[in-house]
Design a protein around this motif. Sequence first.
Motif, short mmCIF file in Angstrom:
data_model
loop_
_atom_site.label_atom_id
_atom_site.label_comp_id
_atom_site.label_asym_id
_atom_site.label_seq_id
_atom_site.Cartn_x
_atom_site.Cartn_y
_atom_site.Cartn_z
N GLN A 1 -47.31 -79.16 33.19
CA GLN A 1 -46.30 -80.27 33.04
C GLN A 1 -46.16 -80.45 31.53
O GLN A 1 -47.10 -80.74 30.85
N LYS A 2 -44.67 -80.71 31.41
CA LYS A 2 -44.30 -80.72 29.86
C LYS A 2 -43.37 -81.77 29.60
O LYS A 2 -43.08 -82.21 28.54
N MET A 3 -43.02 -82.63 30.62
CA MET A 3 -42.17 -83.77 30.50
C MET A 3 -42.71 -84.54 29.47
O MET A 3 -42.01 -85.29 28.52
N ARG A 4 -44.15 -85.19 29.50
CA ARG A 4 -44.52 -86.13 28.45
C ARG A 4 -44.63 -85.49 27.32
O ARG A 4 -44.48 -85.98 25.99
N LEU A 5 -44.96 -84.22 27.14
CA LEU A 5 -45.28 -83.66 25.64
C LEU A 5 -43.68 -83.31 25.21
O LEU A 5 -43.79 -83.64 23.82
N LYS A 6 -42.59 -83.00 26.02
CA LYS A 6 -41.32 -82.83 25.26
C LYS A 6 -40.94 -84.45 24.76
O LYS A 6 -40.16 -84.29 23.68
N ARG A 7 -41.31 -85.21 25.49
CA ARG A 7 -40.86 -86.46 25.14
C ARG A 7 -41.47 -87.09 23.51
O ARG A 7 -40.83 -87.93 22.99
N GLU A 8 -42.80 -86.95 23.61
CA GLU A 8 -43.42 -87.36 22.61
C GLU A 8 -43.39 -86.54 21.23
O GLU A 8 -43.55 -86.94 20.04
N GLY A 9 -42.97 -85.17 21.50
CA GLY A 9 -42.54 -84.34 20.27
C GLY A 9 -43.81 -84.22 19.40
O GLY A 9 -44.77 -83.88 19.95
N TYR A 10 -43.48 -84.24 18.22
CA TYR A 10 -44.37 -83.73 17.01
C TYR A 10 -44.76 -85.22 16.37
O TYR A 10 -45.40 -84.82 15.11
N LYS A 11 -44.63 -86.31 16.83
CA LYS A 11 -45.17 -87.59 16.10
C LYS A 11 -46.52 -87.79 16.65
O LYS A 11 -46.81 -87.76 17.63
N PRO A 12 -47.34 -87.84 15.51
CA PRO A 12 -48.63 -88.22 15.67
C PRO A 12 -48.77 -89.50 16.71
O PRO A 12 -48.40 -90.52 16.69
N GLN A 13 -49.70 -89.04 17.89
CA GLN A 13 -49.80 -89.96 19.11
C GLN A 13 -51.22 -90.61 19.18
O GLN A 13 -51.51 -91.72 19.53
N ASP A 14 -52.08 -89.82 18.90
CA ASP A 14 -53.65 -90.20 19.54
C ASP A 14 -54.57 -89.68 18.45
O ASP A 14 -54.55 -88.63 18.01
N MET A 15 -55.56 -90.47 18.27
CA MET A 15 -56.81 -90.17 17.18
C MET A 15 -57.51 -88.97 17.86
O MET A 15 -58.20 -88.35 16.94
#
Length: 648
Positions: free
Chosen positions: A602-616
């Motif tokens: 599943q890629k929908m969330r990944l595409k939406r979040e892109g390359y901005k740092p998200q999680d430690m």
Amino acid sequence: MQPISGVIVLLGVLGAVKLLSLPWLCGLLVGLGMCIAWRGSWKFIHVALCTIKRDMMCLVVILRVRFSMYRNLRNRSTIPTLFAQIVTRHPDKPALIYEATGEVWSFRVLQEQCHAVAHWVLAQGWAEGDVVALYMESRPLVVALWLGLAMVGVEAALINHNLRQHSLLHCVSVSGARAMVFGTELTEAVSEVSSSLQPNMALFSSGEQQEEVKPRSLHVHNLDALLASSPKHSTNYTMRKEFNDRLFYIYTSGTTGMPKAAVVVHSRYFRIAAFGFYSFGLRHDDIIYNCLPLYHSAGTIMCVGQCLLFGLTVVIRRKFSASHFWDDCVKHNCTVIQYIGEICRYLLAQPVRPSEANHRVRVAVGNGLRPSVWEEFVQRFRILRVGEFYGATECNCSLINIDGKVGACGFNSRILPDFYPIRLVRVQENGKLLRDSQGLCIPCLPGEPGMLVGSINHTDPLRRFDGYADQDSTNQKLAYNVFGMGDSAYVSGDVLVMDEYGYMYFRDRSGDTFRWRGENVSTTEVEGVLSGLLGHSDVAVYGVSVPGVEGKAGMAAIAHAGGPFDLAAFLIAVKKALPSYARPVFLRLMPSVDTTGTFKIQKMRLKREGYKPQDMSETIYFLNSRAGCYEPVTDELYDAIMEGEVCL
């Protein structure tokens, strides 16, 4: 000579030669001669000689399935009536084996459980066309429930037991279900949405009783007790439904949006199961190992259908386990396994164990076996035959790889291309079908990627499209003026490519392929390469937008449980394996990659979040082309990329 005339002449010549008792080879040569005269191409001679055996094998399968379907249509058969015929032949043969408990259901026991369900349904006052949602983990009762419902014309909605809250409510709502049957293991999930269900929704639970359903005001009936007291003999009910009427609903995976309830009619169920049986050399005495969920068409149609319609035994495992897979196959003497998505890759990632060499499995049937792991899978596990196919629950353009061509998901005949009216057509970059000056779709040439479409004909059981529970979803899959003016076709949403011999290879789902540096990048191909480099780890590849830069930069999300990750060695391997435009510009190392219940990435969330740092717990890297290395994406680097200060 028109194409249809050429087909008639070819078949006529072959038939005449047979009547004259000439050798079959002579008949084949005469038929080929007619085709050559018709096409007038020496290249076609080569293609015909290489593919005639394959095409004739498939032609026999298609005709066999077609004649069976017309017979069932004439007899007004349904899946329950066809199952009843199997029961009379061998009532005491094992039908379903539940691996978790060792419980064995004979065909007689399965039928008795179905009758109990049918009596229970009639006692509820439900009528033909009503819908009952089934929300349970895989076990034999799931089969008895939907089949028992079908005996009295009530339709099941097979809901993914991994869904929760909004997605769960959506699936129950879109089906129009009057009641829900859920496993007690899902009590908490049901209690979370209980206040949002229809006030008159009847709830029934099955399984070992756990703590009381919350909220306490919610009234739940004990289905197991009701079925135990229900008669086990046939009802006196005469069902009005026939072969082309609705059987149940199966939901799409939801990888491109909310799940859609695909309509499965009795004839479609028969068609899918019959093609599997006749195409891949299955036998009536086979034992199939099924670790796939029973809310999915692979598990409940392609696999369980072999039991209900052809008398095979099916071993049901509640949940897939890579470490127990071959042990289970040995334990139950399985001769056929079914795979989907990434199962084969997961098995290859396991350490070698004795059971993988001591099994009796000869056939692996499924779809989604990556070309990058195909030969390794066959060689390591000694699989004699791979029955790869392409198809969605609702589609009318299924494909079968009948001769085991490595990497292919099926084929279309180059000799008789119009016998099975499917086609690859050109698409624009926005995903819309490309049209010629007359407004018709443009067929793809061999080697040219295109969208797979299938001509719709509702009078032909092999070409009908039954759509979804809601009309809007159905309309989105339709295109008009595709093969000819005034026609309609099903649009698969999948991009494939065909070689000169007619073999089809899956490339990407529509919208997954992206363009970078003037080149089209196939995410499926890059995922296969990267996963192989990383020892069969989960990898999701997708394109991300970068301000001021044309196209989309490649990004790879990699499942990495922790510990050191050698970025330098990885980059060296990537440079050797992939062209510059296909190398990931961004990497995202994360504990796990999102997958569906059938192991689709599943890629929908990944595409939406892109390359901005998200999680430690995750790290994102950027490929610095000038320094020739991957470096961590910090907030400062992210801002610089967004402002166009970094060279890509």
